[in-house]
Write a protein that holds these residues in place. Structure first.
Motif, PDB file in Angstrom:
ATOM      1  N   LEU A 166     -44.835 -16.891  32.551  1.00  0.00           N
ATOM      2  CA  LEU A 166     -43.993 -17.800  33.329  1.00  0.00           C
ATOM      3  C   LEU A 166     -43.554 -17.158  34.639  1.00  0.00           C
ATOM      4  N   LYS A 167     -43.258 -15.871  34.604  1.00  0.00           N
ATOM      5  CA  LYS A 167     -42.842 -15.161  35.818  1.00  0.00           C
ATOM      6  C   LYS A 167     -44.030 -14.938  36.750  1.00  0.00           C
ATOM      7  N   GLU A 168     -45.133 -14.426  36.237  1.00  0.00           N
ATOM      8  CA  GLU A 168     -46.303 -14.116  37.057  1.00  0.00           C
ATOM      9  C   GLU A 168     -46.925 -15.365  37.684  1.00  0.00           C
ATOM     10  N   SER A 169     -46.820 -16.492  37.007  1.00  0.00           N
ATOM     11  CA  SER A 169     -47.374 -17.739  37.525  1.00  0.00           C
ATOM     12  C   SER A 169     -46.422 -18.410  38.519  1.00  0.00           C
ATOM     13  N   GLU A 170     -45.236 -17.833  38.672  1.00  0.00           N
ATOM     14  CA  GLU A 170     -44.197 -18.344  39.561  1.00  0.00           C
ATOM     15  C   GLU A 170     -43.664 -19.715  39.129  1.00  0.00           C
ATOM     16  N   LEU A 171     -43.839 -20.040  37.843  1.00  0.00           N
ATOM     17  CA  LEU A 171     -43.186 -21.237  37.308  1.00  0.00           C
ATOM     18  C   LEU A 171     -41.688 -20.990  37.208  1.00  0.00           C
ATOM     19  N   LEU A 172     -41.303 -19.739  36.963  1.00  0.00           N
ATOM     20  CA  LEU A 172     -39.895 -19.324  36.949  1.00  0.00           C
ATOM     21  C   LEU A 172     -39.755 -18.043  37.760  1.00  0.00           C
ATOM     22  N   ASN A 173     -38.547 -17.777  38.245  1.00  0.00           N
ATOM     23  CA  ASN A 173     -38.321 -16.646  39.144  1.00  0.00           C
ATOM     24  C   ASN A 173     -38.276 -15.291  38.453  1.00  0.00           C
ATOM     25  N   SER A 174     -37.895 -15.265  37.183  1.00  0.00           N
ATOM     26  CA  SER A 174     -37.741 -13.972  36.507  1.00  0.00           C
ATOM     27  C   SER A 174     -37.978 -14.122  35.013  1.00  0.00           C
ATOM     28  N   THR A 175     -38.146 -12.965  34.382  1.00  0.00           N
ATOM     29  CA  THR A 175     -38.283 -12.942  32.928  1.00  0.00           C
ATOM     30  C   THR A 175     -36.997 -13.431  32.276  1.00  0.00           C
ATOM     31  N   SER A 176     -35.859 -13.087  32.868  1.00  0.00           N
ATOM     32  CA  SER A 176     -34.570 -13.544  32.332  1.00  0.00           C
ATOM     33  C   SER A 176     -34.469 -15.060  32.361  1.00  0.00           C
TER      34      SER A 176
END
Length: 86
Positions: free
Chosen positions: A30-40
């Protein structure tokens, strides 16, 4: 699995290389795909029940996507991506 009609215009396709031999953590994807900004952010959204993979709601922050798989990932009601893990 099909992308719901109301978000198909914002959906995209992503190919990621797994860091481990057999699978990759959904939170990293999710983070690497930039769907979300961070792992948190990914962990928080999973705990809130806002993430679906192949029409199944994900509740475990340690959910793994298998290498060689193609997955439809839905984030909330507005974001979607077809993610291939190679």
């Amino acid at each position: 699995y099909k992308i719901p009609g109301d978000i198909s215009s914002s959906a995209f396709f992503i190919v990621l290389t797994a860091l481990s031999e057999n699978s990759e953590l959904l939170t990293r994807v999710l983070k690497e795909s930039e769907l979300l900004n961070s792992t948190s952010d990914a962990i928080r959204m999973i705990k809130q029940g806002a993430i679906k993979v192949n029409d199944e709601r994900v509740s475990d922050p340690k959910f793994l996507l298998k290498k060689g798989s193609s997955n439809l990932v839905l984030v909330g009601k507005k974001k979607a991506a077809r993610i291939n893990i190679k």
